[in-house]
Design an enzyme around this catalytic site. Structure first.
Site, mmCIF file in Angstrom:
data_model
loop_
_atom_site.group_PDB
_atom_site.id
_atom_site.type_symbol
_atom_site.label_atom_id
_atom_site.label_comp_id
_atom_site.label_asym_id
_atom_site.label_seq_id
_atom_site.Cartn_x
_atom_site.Cartn_y
_atom_site.Cartn_z
ATOM 1 N N GLU A 174 0.825 -1.207 0.000
ATOM 2 C CA GLU A 174 0.000 0.000 0.000
ATOM 3 C C GLU A 174 0.861 1.260 0.000
ATOM 4 O O GLU A 174 0.569 2.233 -0.707
ATOM 5 C CB GLU A 174 -0.936 0.007 1.217
ATOM 6 C CG GLU A 174 -1.873 1.201 1.217
ATOM 7 C CD GLU A 174 -2.715 1.316 2.478
ATOM 8 O OE1 GLU A 174 -3.005 2.455 2.882
ATOM 9 O OE2 GLU A 174 -3.076 0.269 3.048
ATOM 10 N N CYS A 230 -8.536 3.213 8.045
ATOM 11 C CA CYS A 230 -9.867 2.796 7.594
ATOM 12 C C CYS A 230 -10.763 2.446 8.782
ATOM 13 O O CYS A 230 -10.299 2.060 9.855
ATOM 14 C CB CYS A 230 -9.755 1.642 6.598
ATOM 15 S SG CYS A 230 -9.835 0.005 7.290
ATOM 16 N N ASN A 277 -2.636 -5.133 9.335
ATOM 17 C CA ASN A 277 -3.680 -4.871 10.328
ATOM 18 C C ASN A 277 -3.791 -6.011 11.343
ATOM 19 O O ASN A 277 -4.136 -5.783 12.500
ATOM 20 C CB ASN A 277 -5.024 -4.575 9.650
ATOM 21 C CG ASN A 277 -5.718 -5.790 9.105
ATOM 22 O OD1 ASN A 277 -6.454 -6.472 9.817
ATOM 23 N ND2 ASN A 277 -5.496 -6.111 7.850
#
Length: 329
Positions: free
Chosen positions: A135, A203, A233
């Site tokens: 990312e 997010c 995550n």
């Protein structure tokens, strides 16, 4: 009279929400739909999401995962993973005469657009994230001349900017909220006029899963996080659990990876899963624990999630025909 020692009641605290977020759900379904519509093979650049089980299951259905765009034979279909890619990757696909499906999570796309906007306004962009993560590579590729990666508070002292009055921070979407804000605070100590992004980059799913773990962490002797080691995550959830007061916390892909010695002296086990983990793997852990006396399951709910994302628009086109036309053109 014999002295009786009461055995503490054994139970499981099950985090909610956990597992698939809307972006992961969209990406996995996109691969399945592409295989269904166009037939195998469908190439995917990098793992569609960071989960061993998901990748293996999709491979069995005909998906082929590659590290580089150049590995995809001319005239084929390539899908970009939920983590997003840099503009140069889109150009590689065009040169390779490939039909593309962009399964980038819409929340990651939002960060890409923020990076482009601030670069166009000639800001120095401090991207908080882990160097080398897909990312971060994709986001930094949107404006490489304007972006500096800040991999935690320890990197702050090394940051250099052109104009302290034109600096903004953005972040990788899957970081720990607390860790990110610690880095932001350190950056603000150096750059008092540091601009924050117009909306939260981390997010909603990452935040909700971390909040649920915080709520149960103090009450759990052991927290088991289901997820893969390359899932940012999921790794963060282990850290959050320990930070919330859990005595012990571990990351596992499958129930059989749990070490029975972890249960010694444990009455309460917390269970959660990363945002790229299907529920079948959590069910396996709950079954494993139930067989060892932890059959009582109590839900710890931090939030309700109702967000969904529409599938990539490319799935509405005849991509095989487009790819063939590109090779003949």
């Amino acid at each position: 009279m014999d002295r009786m020692t009461a055995t503490p009641a054994r139970k499981v605290l099950l985090a909610a929400p956990r597992g698939y977020c809307a972006g992961v759900d969209r990406a996995v379904i996109a691969v399945e739909k592409a295989l269904e519509q166009y037939g195998a093979p469908v190439y995917v650049r990098h793992e569609i999401v960071h989960n061993k089980y998901v990748v293996k299951t999709l491979e069995q259905k005909g998906a082929i995962f590659v590290d580089r765009t150049e590995e995809v034979p001319e005239g084929n279909i390539v899908m970009f993973s939920a983590h997003g890619v840099a503009p140069v990757v889109h150009e590689e696909a065009r040169r390779g005469k490939l039909a593309t499906i962009d399964a980038t999570c819409p929340l990651v796309t939002k960060v890409h657009k923020e990076a482009v906007r601030f670069a166009n306004e000639d800001y120095d962009i401090l991207l908080i994230g882990h160097e080398g993560h897909e990312e971060v590579i994709g986001t930094s590729g949107e404006a490489p001349d304007h972006i500096t990666i800040v991999d935690g508070p320890e990197d702050v002292a090394k940051v250099e900017v052109r104009d302290e009055n034109k600096v903004v921070w953005l972040s990788q979407t899957t970081l720990s909220v607390d860790e990110t804000m610690e880095t932001v605070d350190a950056l603000k100590g150096r750059f008092p006029n540091l601009l924050s992004p117009p909306s939260d980059d981390i997010c909603y799913a990452t935040q909700n899963r971390q909040t649920a773990v915080k709520q149960m962490g103090a009450d759990a002797d052991l927290v088991i996080v289901v997820g893969s080691k390359n899932s940012s995550n999921s790794v963060r959830l282990v850290e959050v659990a320990l930070g919330a007061g859990a005595r012990d916390a571990h990351l596992v892909d499958y129930a059989e990876e749990i070490d029975e010695t972890w249960l010694e002296g444990v009455s309460t086990v917390g269970v959660t899963s990363g945002a790229s983990v299907p529920e079948i793997l959590v069910d396996g852990v709950l079954e494993w624990l139930a067989q060892r006396g932890y059959a009582d399951v109590e839900l710890v709910r931090a939030a309700e999630e109702s967000i969904t994302f529409s599938l990539p628009k490319e799935l509405r086109r005849d991509l095989r025909a487009e790819a063939k036309a590109a090779t003949e053109g």
